[in-house]
Design a protein around this motif. Structure first.
Motif, PDB file in Angstrom:
ATOM      1  N   UNK A  43     -34.695  21.921 -54.750  1.00  0.00           N
ATOM      2  CA  UNK A  43     -35.001  21.394 -53.420  1.00  0.00           C
ATOM      3  C   UNK A  43     -35.267  19.891 -53.491  1.00  0.00           C
ATOM      4  N   UNK A  44     -34.888  19.157 -52.452  1.00  0.00           N
ATOM      5  CA  UNK A  44     -35.058  17.704 -52.481  1.00  0.00           C
ATOM      6  C   UNK A  44     -36.510  17.280 -52.244  1.00  0.00           C
ATOM      7  N   UNK A  45     -36.874  16.166 -52.836  1.00  0.00           N
ATOM      8  CA  UNK A  45     -38.165  15.553 -52.556  1.00  0.00           C
ATOM      9  C   UNK A  45     -38.188  15.095 -51.097  1.00  0.00           C
ATOM     10  N   UNK A  91     -39.129  12.490 -49.747  1.00  0.00           N
ATOM     11  CA  UNK A  91     -38.749  11.096 -49.499  1.00  0.00           C
ATOM     12  C   UNK A  91     -37.350  10.769 -50.026  1.00  0.00           C
ATOM     13  N   UNK A  92     -36.633  11.766 -50.549  1.00  0.00           N
ATOM     14  CA  UNK A  92     -35.301  11.455 -51.061  1.00  0.00           C
ATOM     15  C   UNK A  92     -34.273  11.501 -49.934  1.00  0.00           C
ATOM     16  N   UNK A  93     -33.160  10.823 -50.190  1.00  0.00           N
ATOM     17  CA  UNK A  93     -32.061  10.801 -49.225  1.00  0.00           C
ATOM     18  C   UNK A  93     -31.521  12.209 -48.958  1.00  0.00           C
ATOM     19  N   UNK A  94     -31.662  13.070 -49.974  1.00  0.00           N
ATOM     20  CA  UNK A  94     -31.094  14.412 -49.847  1.00  0.00           C
ATOM     21  C   UNK A  94     -31.842  15.291 -48.843  1.00  0.00           C
ATOM     22  N   UNK A  95     -33.054  14.894 -48.502  1.00  0.00           N
ATOM     23  CA  UNK A  95     -33.817  15.660 -47.504  1.00  0.00           C
ATOM     24  C   UNK A  95     -33.554  15.060 -46.124  1.00  0.00           C
ATOM     25  N   UNK A  96     -32.289  14.914 -45.791  1.00  0.00           N
ATOM     26  CA  UNK A  96     -31.916  14.263 -44.532  1.00  0.00           C
ATOM     27  C   UNK A  96     -31.620  15.254 -43.437  1.00  0.00           C
ATOM     28  N   UNK A  97     -31.036  14.740 -42.355  1.00  0.00           N
ATOM     29  CA  UNK A  97     -30.761  15.562 -41.172  1.00  0.00           C
ATOM     30  C   UNK A  97     -29.788  16.694 -41.496  1.00  0.00           C
ATOM     31  N   UNK A  98     -28.740  16.396 -42.232  1.00  0.00           N
ATOM     32  CA  UNK A  98     -27.748  17.432 -42.541  1.00  0.00           C
ATOM     33  C   UNK A  98     -28.381  18.580 -43.316  1.00  0.00           C
ATOM     34  N   UNK A 130     -42.150  26.308 -38.200  1.00  0.00           N
ATOM     35  CA  UNK A 130     -41.708  25.070 -38.845  1.00  0.00           C
ATOM     36  C   UNK A 130     -42.735  24.531 -39.841  1.00  0.00           C
ATOM     37  N   UNK A 131     -44.026  24.748 -39.573  1.00  0.00           N
ATOM     38  CA  UNK A 131     -45.017  24.254 -40.528  1.00  0.00           C
ATOM     39  C   UNK A 131     -44.877  24.955 -41.878  1.00  0.00           C
ATOM     40  N   UNK A 132     -44.681  26.258 -41.842  1.00  0.00           N
ATOM     41  CA  UNK A 132     -44.491  27.013 -43.081  1.00  0.00           C
ATOM     42  C   UNK A 132     -43.304  26.468 -43.870  1.00  0.00           C
ATOM     43  N   UNK A 133     -42.243  26.099 -43.152  1.00  0.00           N
ATOM     44  CA  UNK A 133     -41.063  25.558 -43.824  1.00  0.00           C
ATOM     45  C   UNK A 133     -41.382  24.217 -44.496  1.00  0.00           C
ATOM     46  N   UNK A 134     -42.113  23.362 -43.789  1.00  0.00           N
ATOM     47  CA  UNK A 134     -42.456  22.061 -44.381  1.00  0.00           C
ATOM     48  C   UNK A 134     -43.302  22.229 -45.640  1.00  0.00           C
ATOM     49  N   UNK A 135     -44.092  23.296 -45.665  1.00  0.00           N
ATOM     50  CA  UNK A 135     -44.963  23.524 -46.821  1.00  0.00           C
ATOM     51  C   UNK A 135     -44.253  24.244 -47.960  1.00  0.00           C
ATOM     52  N   UNK A 136     -43.048  24.752 -47.705  1.00  0.00           N
ATOM     53  CA  UNK A 136     -42.326  25.532 -48.708  1.00  0.00           C
ATOM     54  C   UNK A 136     -41.636  24.600 -49.705  1.00  0.00           C
ATOM     55  N   UNK A 137     -42.163  24.565 -50.907  1.00  0.00           N
ATOM     56  CA  UNK A 137     -41.660  23.629 -51.917  1.00  0.00           C
ATOM     57  C   UNK A 137     -40.237  23.975 -52.360  1.00  0.00           C
ATOM     58  N   UNK A 138     -39.803  25.199 -52.066  1.00  0.00           N
ATOM     59  CA  UNK A 138     -38.423  25.568 -52.413  1.00  0.00           C
ATOM     60  C   UNK A 138     -37.440  24.996 -51.389  1.00  0.00           C
ATOM     61  N   UNK A 139     -37.944  24.523 -50.258  1.00  0.00           N
ATOM     62  CA  UNK A 139     -37.077  23.934 -49.244  1.00  0.00           C
ATOM     63  C   UNK A 139     -37.177  22.409 -49.283  1.00  0.00           C
TER      64      UNK A 139
END
Length: 258
Positions: A124-126, A128-135, A148-157
DNA sequence: GCCCGTGTTTAGGA
DNA sequence: TTCCTAAACACGGG
């Protein structure tokens, strides 16, 4: 209990203070989950020069001259201290002694902060990395109907966001934490990506401004929403709290998509 | 002196 | 299968 911006500030300062030093001894005192033996860690790191310190997700990475990396996860209560000569800080997990007499120690009264030698590359992307972008987030959010909060906290995402900053980010983006991930409209996902970057990078700046030499602890007093000292958002809306395993702070300014 | 809080893993229930 | 909840770790800081 540091989160991403705190860790980012720590890595900045540790790099400044420790890069270029050579390891004399790596002493493991209490690391139940270390992936190699104490001896192997010592043998691997002894004699290597510390090239740089940086952050990856919620871990600090110490990269050494032969390419080995020591990952440090602080978990809830891990703390870093610099010392000269002998470490006097309580609850040590691991100590790095350098040839010039300086040292770095990771402590944790709970004993759950843990080092990893040469951690595996994460999929999963960091945050702050470019890979965690809109796409990426658009296609990833499609796959889940949890909030959505659960997703933001999911380190696998997405890696690096913790409970407090998840609330700050979602408020900044104007998205209710209880929104269902696959119901977020495309333009809101764009807002979310922008907010992730803005909130996290501004927080790091604020931390370094008020605490230029920080390498442990946490600074949270500037937070707008996830802040028990505040009752209203900057726009005057009442802050509500939902109790759970962790608390969620939010306001009615945030749109709920279900 | 009292309560709050942070991440991860594991177990159990819906 | 997926998602949710709670518990455990055990103190320090305010």
């Amino acid at each position: 209990m540091p989160e991403l911006p705190d860790l980012q500030a720590f890595s900045y300062n540790l790099d400044k203070k420790l890069a270029g030093k050579t390891v004399k001894q790596a002493a493991v005192i209490n690391a139940k989950k270390l992936n190699v033996s104490h001896q192997e860690l010592q043998d691997t790191l002894e004699g290597q020069k510390l090239d740089k310190v940086y952050r990856e997700g919620k871990e600090l990475y110490l990269k050494f001259s032969k390419g080995d990396v020591l990952g440090l996860h602080l978990m809830l209560h891990g703390k870093l201290f610099l010392f000269e000569g002998k470490n006097e800080h309580k609850y040590p997990i691991i100590e790095l002694h350098f040839t010039d007499g300086n040292g770095l120690v990771l402590t944790d009264f709970q004993g759950i902060a843990n080092p990893t030698l040469n951690p595996e590359e994460k999929e999963s992307p960091d945050a702050l990395s470019q890979d965690a972008g809109v796409d990426y987030l658009t296609q990833r959010l499609q796959k889940t109907k949890t909030n959505i909060k659960t997703v933001l906290l999911d380190q696998k995402i997405i890696r690096g966001i913790g409970n407090a900053y998840a609330d700050e980010i979602l408020w900044h983006a104007g998205i209710s934490p209880f929104s269902i991930s696959n119901k977020l409209p495309g333009d809101k996902i764009k807002d979310l990506v922008k907010s992730i970057h803005i909130v996290l990078t501004e927080a790091e700046k604020a931390i370094l401004k008020s605490n230029p030499d920080i390498i442990n602890g946490e600074i949270r007093d500037f937070m707008y929403i996830h802040n028990s000292k505040k009752t209203h958002s900057p726009k005057g809306e009442e802050i509500k709290v939902k109790e759970g395993t962790r608390k969620t702070y939010y306001t009615e300014e945030q749109e709920l998509y279900t």
